[in-house]
Motif scaffolding. Sequence first.
Motif, PDB file in Angstrom:
ATOM      1  N   UNK A  39     -31.950 -30.505 -36.881  1.00 30.39           N
ATOM      2  CA  UNK A  39     -32.596 -31.327 -35.852  1.00 30.39           C
ATOM      3  C   UNK A  39     -34.116 -31.219 -35.851  1.00 30.39           C
ATOM      4  N   UNK A  40     -34.661 -30.525 -36.837  1.00 30.35           N
ATOM      5  CA  UNK A  40     -36.109 -30.361 -36.897  1.00 30.35           C
ATOM      6  C   UNK A  40     -36.802 -31.693 -37.162  1.00 30.35           C
ATOM      7  N   UNK A  41     -37.745 -32.061 -36.298  1.00 26.34           N
ATOM      8  CA  UNK A  41     -38.610 -33.233 -36.509  1.00 26.34           C
ATOM      9  C   UNK A  41     -37.815 -34.511 -36.745  1.00 26.34           C
ATOM     10  N   UNK A  42     -36.700 -34.673 -36.035  1.00 28.46           N
ATOM     11  CA  UNK A  42     -35.883 -35.872 -36.238  1.00 28.46           C
ATOM     12  C   UNK A  42     -35.951 -36.804 -35.030  1.00 28.46           C
ATOM     13  N   UNK A  43     -37.089 -36.824 -34.373  1.00 26.17           N
ATOM     14  CA  UNK A  43     -37.228 -37.711 -33.210  1.00 26.17           C
ATOM     15  C   UNK A  43     -38.288 -38.782 -33.429  1.00 26.17           C
ATOM     16  N   UNK A  44     -38.699 -38.980 -34.697  1.00 27.45           N
ATOM     17  CA  UNK A  44     -39.653 -40.051 -35.008  1.00 27.45           C
ATOM     18  C   UNK A  44     -39.285 -40.675 -36.340  1.00 27.45           C
ATOM     19  N   UNK A  45     -39.644 -41.942 -36.504  1.00 23.68           N
ATOM     20  CA  UNK A  45     -39.227 -42.736 -37.661  1.00 23.68           C
ATOM     21  C   UNK A  45     -39.772 -42.166 -38.961  1.00 23.68           C
ATOM     22  N   UNK A  46     -38.978 -42.297 -40.018  1.00 23.45           N
ATOM     23  CA  UNK A  46     -39.278 -41.685 -41.312  1.00 23.45           C
ATOM     24  C   UNK A  46     -39.796 -42.704 -42.320  1.00 23.45           C
ATOM     25  N   UNK A  47     -40.466 -42.210 -43.330  1.00 21.43           N
ATOM     26  CA  UNK A  47     -40.952 -43.054 -44.422  1.00 21.43           C
ATOM     27  C   UNK A  47     -39.796 -43.424 -45.355  1.00 21.43           C
TER      28      UNK A  47
END
Length: 506
Positions: A316-324
Amino acid sequence: MKRNFIYQLAALAIIGLLGSCSLDKDPIDTFSDVTEGVSETGEKVVFKDRAAVESHMLTIYNQMRDRQEHWYLDVLLIAESHSDNAYAGTTGAEVVPFENNSIEGSNSVVERDWKRYMEDIARANILIQYIDSVQDNTLTEAIRRRMKGEAKIFRGMVMFDMVRLFGDIPVVTTIAGDITAETIKDVYKDYFPEQKTEKEAYQQIEKDLLDALVDAPANDNANKTRFSKSVAKALLAKVYAEKPLRDYNKVIQYVDELAADGFDLEADFTDLFGVVEGTADAKKRNSKESILEAQFFVGNGNWVTWMFGRDLSNYNNAFDWAKWVTPSRDLIKAFTNEADQIRYTESIVYYEAKWSNYYPSNNYPFMYKTRSAYSNIIKFRYADLLLLKAEALIQKDGPNLAAAADIIDKVRTRVKLPRLSSATKASKDAMLDALMKERRLELAFEGQRWFDLVRNNKVEAVMNAVFAKDSGRKAQVYQFNENSYRLPIPQAIIDQNPNIKQNLGY
């Protein structure tokens, strides 16, 4: 040139001997009191002893671990999102232009890449230029030659990435000297290098790699992180496939030499990018298919994973913003039309996301080839080179379509796909189409697609058509044309250096 800018240059020269083709200094490569000083006779030296040289060589190798932005993250953004394989993934103003073809010289991604490429080249130049002057009897001639060979492979690799993006670039192989009132006119050109033609850049890369074939270490099957002779061969094959020095017979020669070095396809495609269930550790390192890779371990993991999707080592690390680099509908359709289930599931994964930029949030696709902080990042893979040999066999004078078909069939049968049809094998055009499709599916999200389109003059045909057939893409801003094969040179670089000219079309 403004007088105050010359004063700035003089100040930089006073700071240390390190003069670089970029004025954007990186403190990790400035010389410390340990690695720079004076000899017992009072002579200024760059490397005091063998330990100092080895420390600098380690700094060069650490670029593969520590500076993932320009050699991996940004290459994937360009090669995948600027092609039909992916969307940009986010709504960021610096990222979306790679999807909708509106890149400008002010783009911070291309500026970062240009500067970091030049910094990397400067690191290699320092070792190549100064290692022979080190007064240390333990640094034998054989060791000096080996280290220079490794540094030349690194320089060639960096310059290859750079020239494919920008075309005409500075070709810098020396370190600028100190600036004084007496030397300013002589060293000015070293601080403000002029662009060389794309062909001249390739010729320097070729020279570096041919030198390295003599001096670099042999491939070590237990350690694929080294700049070995096999890495030089892989790069030479890729260089000779490009337009400026195109020689399809040499492409075939060097790929065959890689086979003689022991490289081959892994029997199981899932070994290449998979992780060990329960630990998220890389399923296999130093595979027989890997030619050069960066490796990551507990306590020293790669950080780009969470830029592309989920980090399976920290779910769940850093999975609250859209990815490249979001997989495109067009690529997904290509996988499904081919019934290519193995490579599809190894390349793309679906999660529930907190955003819905391109897909419904409850079933959102992500690039999956770097899925853990402990995943290898493979820079050169034998399947890429093997398919490049097939391309050469198709495209060379006197094509050998049967031999090319054997290669493509070998790649296909590994992932349980049928062999090419007899009708396809009988036509050069059909074979080239089959080759391009196979490279797309085999090498998805490995930073190859854009360069495949450029190398085969298919940018306009493929990219201007995909906006109409892929409903998920953002609206196209500019049509692709003959000027689209190069990216814009960063405007900040042009502002700094009057010898740098912008590419046509920007």
